[in-house]
Every structure is written in structure tokens, then in C-alpha cells.
Design a protein around this motif. Structure first.
Motif, PDB file in Angstrom:
ATOM      1  N   GLN A 238       6.487  -9.454  10.222  1.00  0.00           N
ATOM      2  CA  GLN A 238       6.838  -8.177  10.436  1.00  0.00           C
ATOM      3  C   GLN A 238       6.176  -7.038   9.946  1.00  0.00           C
ATOM      4  N   ALA A 239       5.332  -5.958  10.165  1.00  0.00           N
ATOM      5  CA  ALA A 239       4.766  -5.024   9.307  1.00  0.00           C
ATOM      6  C   ALA A 239       5.843  -4.055   9.153  1.00  0.00           C
ATOM      7  N   VAL A 240       6.235  -3.537   7.903  1.00  0.00           N
ATOM      8  CA  VAL A 240       7.323  -2.733   7.695  1.00  0.00           C
ATOM      9  C   VAL A 240       6.820  -1.393   6.774  1.00  0.00           C
ATOM     10  N   ARG A 241       7.466  -0.481   6.794  1.00  0.00           N
ATOM     11  CA  ARG A 241       7.261   0.709   5.748  1.00  0.00           C
ATOM     12  C   ARG A 241       8.546   0.799   5.002  1.00  0.00           C
ATOM     13  N   TYR A 242       8.469   0.534   3.735  1.00  0.00           N
ATOM     14  CA  TYR A 242       9.772   0.666   2.791  1.00  0.00           C
ATOM     15  C   TYR A 242       9.741   2.348   2.427  1.00  0.00           C
ATOM     16  N   LEU A 243      10.868   3.089   2.158  1.00  0.00           N
ATOM     17  CA  LEU A 243      11.134   4.169   2.138  1.00  0.00           C
ATOM     18  C   LEU A 243      12.353   4.540   1.098  1.00  0.00           C
ATOM     19  N   ALA A 244      12.168   5.439  -0.098  1.00  0.00           N
ATOM     20  CA  ALA A 244      13.421   5.503  -0.772  1.00  0.00           C
ATOM     21  C   ALA A 244      13.379   7.111  -1.379  1.00  0.00           C
ATOM     22  N   VAL A 245      14.306   7.511  -1.796  1.00  0.00           N
ATOM     23  CA  VAL A 245      14.289   8.773  -2.474  1.00  0.00           C
ATOM     24  C   VAL A 245      15.050   8.380  -3.880  1.00  0.00           C
ATOM     25  N   VAL A 246      14.185   9.039  -5.100  1.00  0.00           N
ATOM     26  CA  VAL A 246      14.561   8.363  -6.347  1.00  0.00           C
ATOM     27  C   VAL A 246      14.369   9.872  -7.391  1.00  0.00           C
ATOM     28  N   ALA A 247      15.142   9.691  -8.334  1.00  0.00           N
ATOM     29  CA  ALA A 247      15.201  10.630  -9.443  1.00  0.00           C
ATOM     30  C   ALA A 247      13.697  11.216  -9.855  1.00  0.00           C
ATOM     31  N   ASP A 248      13.519  12.489 -10.043  1.00  0.00           N
ATOM     32  CA  ASP A 248      12.325  13.105 -10.327  1.00  0.00           C
ATOM     33  C   ASP A 248      12.827  14.277 -11.412  1.00  0.00           C
ATOM     34  N   ALA A 249      12.659  13.940 -12.638  1.00  0.00           N
ATOM     35  CA  ALA A 249      13.117  14.952 -13.630  1.00  0.00           C
ATOM     36  C   ALA A 249      11.979  16.012 -13.771  1.00  0.00           C
TER      37      ALA A 249
ATOM     38  N   THR B 217       0.960  -1.318  -0.128  1.00  0.00           N
ATOM     39  CA  THR B 217      -0.085  -0.184  -0.139  1.00  0.00           C
ATOM     40  C   THR B 217       0.890   1.264  -0.073  1.00  0.00           C
ATOM     41  N   PRO B 218       0.959   2.009  -1.047  1.00  0.00           N
ATOM     42  CA  PRO B 218       1.820   3.325  -0.990  1.00  0.00           C
ATOM     43  C   PRO B 218       1.262   4.421  -0.263  1.00  0.00           C
ATOM     44  N   ALA B 219       2.155   5.014   0.496  1.00  0.00           N
ATOM     45  CA  ALA B 219       2.164   6.228   1.157  1.00  0.00           C
ATOM     46  C   ALA B 219       1.335   7.249   0.362  1.00  0.00           C
ATOM     47  N   GLU B 220       0.347   8.226   0.636  1.00  0.00           N
ATOM     48  CA  GLU B 220      -0.063   9.255  -0.092  1.00  0.00           C
ATOM     49  C   GLU B 220       0.435  10.659   0.448  1.00  0.00           C
ATOM     50  N   GLY B 221       0.201  11.638  -0.455  1.00  0.00           N
ATOM     51  CA  GLY B 221       0.638  13.027  -0.056  1.00  0.00           C
ATOM     52  C   GLY B 221       2.283  13.199   0.179  1.00  0.00           C
ATOM     53  N   LEU B 222       3.032  12.612  -0.573  1.00  0.00           N
ATOM     54  CA  LEU B 222       4.594  12.800  -0.486  1.00  0.00           C
ATOM     55  C   LEU B 222       4.937  13.266  -1.909  1.00  0.00           C
ATOM     56  N   PRO B 223       6.330  14.190  -2.019  1.00  0.00           N
ATOM     57  CA  PRO B 223       6.731  14.392  -3.104  1.00  0.00           C
ATOM     58  C   PRO B 223       6.976  13.139  -4.189  1.00  0.00           C
ATOM     59  N   ALA B 224       6.969  13.606  -5.552  1.00  0.00           N
ATOM     60  CA  ALA B 224       7.286  12.454  -6.303  1.00  0.00           C
ATOM     61  C   ALA B 224       8.604  11.712  -6.181  1.00  0.00           C
ATOM     62  N   SER B 225       9.425  12.342  -5.424  1.00  0.00           N
ATOM     63  CA  SER B 225      10.719  11.967  -5.441  1.00  0.00           C
ATOM     64  C   SER B 225      11.047  11.057  -4.039  1.00  0.00           C
ATOM     65  N   VAL B 226       9.740  11.002  -3.246  1.00  0.00           N
ATOM     66  CA  VAL B 226       9.973  10.116  -2.027  1.00  0.00           C
ATOM     67  C   VAL B 226       8.995   9.202  -2.166  1.00  0.00           C
ATOM     68  N   LEU B 227       9.314   7.845  -2.150  1.00  0.00           N
ATOM     69  CA  LEU B 227       8.557   6.666  -2.162  1.00  0.00           C
ATOM     70  C   LEU B 227       8.410   6.044  -0.781  1.00  0.00           C
ATOM     71  N   ALA B 228       7.109   5.711  -0.445  1.00  0.00           N
ATOM     72  CA  ALA B 228       6.915   5.225   0.814  1.00  0.00           C
ATOM     73  C   ALA B 228       5.810   4.049   0.802  1.00  0.00           C
ATOM     74  N   ALA B 229       5.963   2.864   1.460  1.00  0.00           N
ATOM     75  CA  ALA B 229       4.500   1.796   0.974  1.00  0.00           C
ATOM     76  C   ALA B 229       4.861   0.877   2.398  1.00  0.00           C
ATOM     77  N   ASP B 230       3.479   0.626   2.694  1.00  0.00           N
ATOM     78  CA  ASP B 230       3.599  -0.467   3.663  1.00  0.00           C
ATOM     79  C   ASP B 230       3.304  -1.758   3.571  1.00  0.00           C
ATOM     80  N   SER B 231       4.129  -2.798   3.937  1.00  0.00           N
ATOM     81  CA  SER B 231       3.910  -4.069   3.549  1.00  0.00           C
ATOM     82  C   SER B 231       4.393  -5.197   4.688  1.00  0.00           C
ATOM     83  N   GLN B 232       4.436  -6.214   4.456  1.00  0.00           N
ATOM     84  CA  GLN B 232       4.702  -7.546   5.594  1.00  0.00           C
ATOM     85  C   GLN B 232       6.015  -7.939   5.053  1.00  0.00           C
ATOM     86  N   LEU B 233       6.784  -8.144   6.118  1.00  0.00           N
ATOM     87  CA  LEU B 233       8.281  -8.867   5.711  1.00  0.00           C
ATOM     88  C   LEU B 233       8.291 -10.174   6.715  1.00  0.00           C
ATOM     89  N   GLY B 234       7.692 -11.134   6.328  1.00  0.00           N
ATOM     90  CA  GLY B 234       7.369 -12.352   7.120  1.00  0.00           C
ATOM     91  C   GLY B 234       6.087 -11.778   7.911  1.00  0.00           C
TER      92      GLY B 234
END
Length: 268
Positions: free
Chosen positions: A40-51, A21-38
């Protein structure tokens, strides 16, 4: 350089958070999503290129004003939503950041505050009981790494020449130290803190694990499974041990850091 190489952070984020499930309301260059790792509930976060980033200095994956405040928001949401819960989400920072954004507008509008906000949010999350893991898949440079990833209790680096950790790029470091790039590389061979390779960085006690994969730019299903397994092990290790950053001390090239802390404790 291929598009896949330039998009390592995005590719690994998409691979690890597939179906999340992606998080909303963030800049296009900031990615966040909630998932499961085994289990454990986790939130993945990344900063990516945005032309299309409105700040030109932050269009190639740099951490600038929008990225600093965006990371802070994405982490604060987790802290607030999970307050009082025993099963708090873990935060997994996927790191591929070439630098902080260098620009007059960034300085004028307070990039130091934006990046400090991201650091503060990660640190408060860790202190509030959220496990924080940093996964280095590309460059982890300068203030960008300090803002995104460095507050993790466990740092995992994928073993590849394109995964580098340092305060600044080689060309800039050469200019600052009044050396050529070749002279800088020769110095780095005998002074680990000046080096860019993972083994030198690991000798400072800052890496929990290094991991080899078959395709670092475009991960295979086997690569994804191997990294997920390593991330899960890191979360177990955090749960069993210290929740702070003391695990970074004790390495062969951190003897002076340990001694300074002992002297400070004795005096204070």
C-alpha cells in the motif's frame, strides 16, 4: 522532560518514513513523506515542534495557522494527484499535539479557518476513497487533534501514560470547572469523557486498537515493525469494511449517541 519525549511525533515520523520521499513546500512544523507500507502506498503526516516558528504560540508542536494550512495542502496534494486512481494512497496521521495555538495573532488571522481547512481536507480525502489512520504516540489534545487525526477511520494509540486524549489540559480543565486538579481526577474516575487515560477514551468506541511498545520515545526496530504491522492491519480492515466513521458507535459509553441518531432518523 527529555528531548526524545518532546519529539515523539518527529521520532515516529522519521522511523516509519525512513527512506521515503519528503513532500516539499510545507512549513518546517509540518512533515509529510510518501512511502510504502507493504503493498500500500501511504503518505505519513506529522506536526512537530519548530523553535523558529514565526508564531511563538506554535513553537512546541501546537497546531496553529501555518500548521492548519500546511496539513490541508499536504492532504489536498494527495487527493488531487490520486484522483481517478484505484490505488489511492492511504494517509497516516502521526499524532503528538499538545493543543491548538492560543494567541491574539492566531485569533486575528483566523486559526478557526486554518484548522477547519485541515479537517475538511482529511474528511474529503476519506470521502474520496483514501484510507485514513491516526497513530497516537503522544498528546492528542483539543482542536489540534480535531485538525490532525480525528477524521481517521481507525485510531491506534500506543499504550503509555504520555499518550493522552482530551479537550484541554488538566490545569485548564480544572480552572474552567472551578475544581482543583485532584478534584478533576476524582471526577474523571467515574465520568469517562472527563478522563485522560486510554481505557476511558476507548470505552467511548473511538479507538480501534491500543498497542504496547518497548521504547515509545525512541522506537526500536521491533517497535517499528510492530506498529507497521498494526497499521497494515488497519488498512486491510478499512478496505473490507465501512469507509465512514460509523465504527465508532456501539461502545458501552456511546449508547446515548446511538439513540440520538435513531431518533433523528425516525423524525427526518
Amino acid at each position: 522532560m527529555s528531548d526524545a519525549t518532546q519529539q515523539r511525533g518527529r521520532n515516529w515520523f522519521q522511523a516509519l518514513s525512513l527512506g521515503a520521499t519528503p513532500a516539499e513546500g510545507l512549513p518546517a512544523s509540518v512533515l509529510a513523506a510518501d512511502s510504502q507500507l507493504g503493498d500500500q502506498a501511504v503518505r505519513y503526516l506529522a506536526v512537530v515542534a519548530d523553535a523558529n516558528n514565526p508564531f511563538p504560540r506554535a513553537r512546541n508542536g501546537e497546531v496553529g495557522l501555518l500548521e492548519g494550512w500546511g496539513l490541508a495542502k499536504a492532504v489536498d496534494e494527495v487527493i488531487e494527484a490520486d484522483a481517478g486512481r484505484a490505488d489511492k494512497r492511504a494517509l497516516i496521521a502521526i499524532v503528538d499535539v499538545p493543543s491548538q495555538a492560543y494567541g491574539r495573532r492566531e485569533e486575528a488571522y483566523g486559526i478557526h479557518q486554518a484548522l477547519a481547512a485541515a479537517v475538511d481536507s482529511y474528511a474529503r480525502a476519506r470521502l474520496a476513497g483514501h484510507a485514513v489512520v491516526g497513530l497516537l504516540v503522544g498528546k492528542a489534545m483539543s482542536g489540534a487533534f480535531l485538525a490532525h487525526g480525528y477524521q481517521a477511520q481507525r485510531l491506534i494509540a500506543l499504550r503509555d501514560p504520555g499518550v493522552m486524549v482530551h479537550a484541554m489540559g488538566k490545569a485548564a480543565a480544572a480552572r474552567i470547572t472551578l475544581r482543583s486538579v485532584e478534584e478533576l481526577e476524582a471526577l474523571a474516575a467515574s465520568v469517562p469523557p472527563m478522563a485522560y487515560d486510554l481505557d476511558s477514551y476507548g470505552s467511548l468506541g473511538l479507538l480501534w486498537e491500543t498497542l504496547s511498545v518497548a521504547e515509545i520515545a525512541q522506537p526500536t526496530p521491533e517497535d517499528i515493525a510492530r506498529v507497521q504491522d498494526c497499521l497494515a492491519q488497519a488498512l486491510v480492515d478499512i478496505a473490507r469494511g465501512s469507509k465512514d466513521l460509523r465504527g465508532r458507535l456501539g461502545a458501552v459509553n456511546r449508547a446515548a449517541s446511538s439513540q440520538v441518531r435513531e431518533l433523528l432518523r425516525a423524525q427526518w
